[in-house]
Design a protein around this motif. Structure first.
Motif, PDB file in Angstrom:
ATOM      1  N   PRO A   4      40.778  52.082  61.270  1.00 40.45           N
ATOM      2  CA  PRO A   4      41.704  51.720  59.870  1.00 40.45           C
ATOM      3  C   PRO A   4      40.556  51.459  58.375  1.00 40.45           C
ATOM      4  N   SER A   5      40.805  51.742  57.498  1.00 44.29           N
ATOM      5  CA  SER A   5      40.041  50.992  56.183  1.00 44.29           C
ATOM      6  C   SER A   5      40.561  49.982  55.642  1.00 44.29           C
ATOM      7  N   ILE A   6      39.859  49.122  55.326  1.00 43.89           N
ATOM      8  CA  ILE A   6      40.405  48.379  54.051  1.00 43.89           C
ATOM      9  C   ILE A   6      39.595  48.419  53.080  1.00 43.89           C
ATOM     10  N   LEU A   7      40.567  47.934  51.951  1.00 40.24           N
ATOM     11  CA  LEU A   7      39.788  47.383  50.272  1.00 40.24           C
ATOM     12  C   LEU A   7      39.733  46.169  50.151  1.00 40.24           C
ATOM     13  N   MET A  40      40.148  49.282  41.561  1.00 44.50           N
ATOM     14  CA  MET A  40      41.156  50.326  40.725  1.00 44.50           C
ATOM     15  C   MET A  40      40.002  51.808  40.917  1.00 44.50           C
ATOM     16  N   GLN A  41      38.909  50.314  40.954  1.00 43.77           N
ATOM     17  CA  GLN A  41      38.420  52.529  40.754  1.00 43.77           C
ATOM     18  C   GLN A  41      37.888  52.999  42.209  1.00 43.77           C
ATOM     19  N   GLN A  42      38.103  51.760  42.723  1.00 45.44           N
ATOM     20  CA  GLN A  42      37.770  51.755  44.310  1.00 45.44           C
ATOM     21  C   GLN A  42      38.457  52.649  45.332  1.00 45.44           C
ATOM     22  N   PHE A  43      40.202  51.922  45.023  1.00 46.15           N
ATOM     23  CA  PHE A  43      41.207  52.574  44.871  1.00 46.15           C
ATOM     24  C   PHE A  43      41.440  54.001  44.593  1.00 46.15           C
ATOM     25  N   ARG A  44      41.282  54.270  43.614  1.00 47.76           N
ATOM     26  CA  ARG A  44      41.726  56.220  42.728  1.00 47.76           C
ATOM     27  C   ARG A  44      40.997  56.649  44.073  1.00 47.76           C
ATOM     28  N   GLU A  45      39.512  56.412  44.529  1.00 49.88           N
ATOM     29  CA  GLU A  45      38.012  56.876  45.237  1.00 49.88           C
ATOM     30  C   GLU A  45      38.577  57.661  46.970  1.00 49.88           C
ATOM     31  N   GLN A  46      39.420  57.241  47.360  1.00 47.92           N
ATOM     32  CA  GLN A  46      39.995  57.450  48.569  1.00 47.92           C
ATOM     33  C   GLN A  46      41.287  56.811  49.262  1.00 47.92           C
ATOM     34  N   THR A  47      41.708  57.041  50.436  1.00 44.24           N
ATOM     35  CA  THR A  47      42.207  56.925  51.321  1.00 44.24           C
ATOM     36  C   THR A  47      42.625  54.984  51.395  1.00 44.24           C
ATOM     37  N   TRP A  48      43.605  54.319  51.443  1.00 54.19           N
ATOM     38  CA  TRP A  48      43.120  53.143  52.050  1.00 54.19           C
ATOM     39  C   TRP A  48      44.282  52.221  53.553  1.00 54.19           C
ATOM     40  N   ASP A  49      44.204  52.268  54.246  1.00 48.75           N
ATOM     41  CA  ASP A  49      44.757  52.119  55.020  1.00 48.75           C
ATOM     42  C   ASP A  49      45.401  50.573  55.095  1.00 48.75           C
ATOM     43  N   LEU A  50      44.806  49.766  53.565  1.00 47.06           N
ATOM     44  CA  LEU A  50      45.304  48.329  53.620  1.00 47.06           C
ATOM     45  C   LEU A  50      44.209  47.393  52.375  1.00 47.06           C
ATOM     46  N   ILE A  51      45.095  46.514  51.494  1.00 40.72           N
ATOM     47  CA  ILE A  51      43.917  46.293  50.142  1.00 40.72           C
ATOM     48  C   ILE A  51      44.017  44.965  50.521  1.00 40.72           C
ATOM     49  N   LEU A  52      42.973  43.716  50.930  1.00 37.47           N
ATOM     50  CA  LEU A  52      43.564  42.637  50.460  1.00 37.47           C
ATOM     51  C   LEU A  52      43.214  41.879  48.716  1.00 37.47           C
ATOM     52  N   LEU A  53      43.862  41.978  47.893  1.00 39.47           N
ATOM     53  CA  LEU A  53      43.119  41.693  46.995  1.00 39.47           C
ATOM     54  C   LEU A  53      43.767  40.451  46.192  1.00 39.47           C
ATOM     55  N   GLN A  75      52.405  53.656  48.227  1.00 40.65           N
ATOM     56  CA  GLN A  75      52.788  52.308  48.822  1.00 40.65           C
ATOM     57  C   GLN A  75      51.543  51.962  50.565  1.00 40.65           C
ATOM     58  N   THR A  76      50.591  51.740  50.072  1.00 46.68           N
ATOM     59  CA  THR A  76      49.739  51.182  50.934  1.00 46.68           C
ATOM     60  C   THR A  76      49.340  49.275  50.578  1.00 46.68           C
ATOM     61  N   PRO A  77      49.511  48.834  51.803  1.00 45.49           N
ATOM     62  CA  PRO A  77      50.167  48.078  52.365  1.00 45.49           C
ATOM     63  C   PRO A  77      48.754  47.061  51.859  1.00 45.49           C
ATOM     64  N   VAL A  78      49.758  45.830  51.060  1.00 43.00           N
ATOM     65  CA  VAL A  78      48.477  45.096  50.265  1.00 43.00           C
ATOM     66  C   VAL A  78      48.989  43.284  50.850  1.00 43.00           C
ATOM     67  N   ILE A  79      47.665  42.578  50.584  1.00 42.29           N
ATOM     68  CA  ILE A  79      48.305  41.026  51.073  1.00 42.29           C
ATOM     69  C   ILE A  79      46.664  40.414  50.245  1.00 42.29           C
ATOM     70  N   MET A  80      48.137  39.726  49.142  1.00 40.57           N
ATOM     71  CA  MET A  80      47.175  39.558  47.980  1.00 40.57           C
ATOM     72  C   MET A  80      47.151  37.856  48.633  1.00 40.57           C
ATOM     73  N   LEU A  81      45.617  37.234  48.125  1.00 40.77           N
ATOM     74  CA  LEU A  81      44.603  35.965  48.091  1.00 40.77           C
ATOM     75  C   LEU A  81      44.959  35.984  46.848  1.00 40.77           C
ATOM     76  N   THR A  82      45.109  34.369  47.063  1.00 42.35           N
ATOM     77  CA  THR A  82      45.036  33.569  46.076  1.00 42.35           C
ATOM     78  C   THR A  82      45.128  31.992  46.316  1.00 42.35           C
ATOM     79  N   ALA A  83      45.222  31.082  45.463  1.00 42.66           N
ATOM     80  CA  ALA A  83      44.358  29.373  45.781  1.00 42.66           C
ATOM     81  C   ALA A  83      45.556  28.401  45.059  1.00 42.66           C
ATOM     82  N   LYS A  84      46.541  29.923  44.155  1.00 45.49           N
ATOM     83  CA  LYS A  84      47.901  29.580  43.795  1.00 45.49           C
ATOM     84  C   LYS A  84      48.331  29.622  45.537  1.00 45.49           C
ATOM     85  N   ASP A  85      49.552  28.368  45.171  1.00 44.02           N
ATOM     86  CA  ASP A  85      50.417  28.307  46.556  1.00 44.02           C
ATOM     87  C   ASP A  85      52.372  27.606  45.851  1.00 44.02           C
TER      88      ASP A  85
END
Length: 230
Positions: A4-7, A40-53, A75-85
């Protein structure tokens, strides 16, 4: 079988490197991007199984990047990472189409569990395109994601639609917060349980306010029920 590929889009290099090592150890194929434009460039270059953003990114914010990803129908699954809670920040990300939201600092085991849950959701078979559910003058089509009160279309976000669909599947049954979290947000969701109340309020404002009869009811001390009171 390919990995599985993850960006990973994260501007803090140490965090990005740790995520890369941990994910590769778990058997994932990983590519890092250190700002929003590179992401955004990496997203466009290939198909991903999941993105950590990450939310706070230079050049282009994670929220703007997510908006662009969803605007093209991806509709690639996206998990947001943030210091905001704050709950409002989480709701914004989820409304834009994020699948989950992880607050820093986080335990890697928790993040891995959420990744597995998101990948399982992606692998699930699609809903029947012809599946239509009705209650009073409310119509919900799970295949087309269309909602109507009478002849008037009701525009819902993806998460609001999932919540309404689950209510429609369980008409006249009182559902508690834990059931709603499990079936709409996923068994591995670790966030605030009051997000259910927030989304129920959103639903009521869109599909009940100004209409008769009102269909989504609170059962105090228990949960919520969708039913025709007549």
């Amino acid at each position: 079988m390919s990995k599985p590929s993850i960006l990973v889009v994260e501007d803090e290099e140490k965090i990005a490197r740790v995520l890369e090592l941990e994910l590769e150890y778990e058997g994932y194929s990983v590519v890092k991007a250190l700002d929003g434009l590179e992401g955004m460039q990496q997203f466009r270059e290939q198909t991903w199984d999941l993105i950590l953003l990450d939310v706070m990114l230079p050049e282009m914010s994670g929220v703007d990047l997510l908006r662009r990803i969803r605007s093209v129908g991806d509709q690639t699954p996206v998990i947001m990472l943030t210091a905001k809670d704050g709950l409002e920040d989480k709701v914004e990300g989820l409304d834009l189409g994020a699948n989950d939201y992880v607050t820093k600092p986080f335990q890697i085991e928790e993040l891995l569990a959420r990744i597995r849950a998101a990948l399982r959701t992606k692998a699930a078979p699609p809903a029947d395109d012809d599946k239509t559910m009705r209650l009073a003058d409310l119509t919900v089509n799970e295949g087309t994601h269309e909602v109507f009160r009478g002849e008037e279309p009701i525009k819902l976000t993806a998460k609001e639609f999932s919540l309404l669909a689950y209510f429609m599947q369980n008409q006249r049954q009182v559902l508690n917060r834990e059931q709603l979290l499990d079936h709409v947000w996923g068994y591995d969701y670790y966030g605030d349980t009051n997000i259910v109340d927030v989304y129920v309020r959103y639903l009521r404002n869109k599909m009940d306010k100004g209409y008769e009869p009102q269909l989504l009811h609170t059962v105090r001390g228990v949960g919520y029920v969708l039913k025709d009171p007549r």
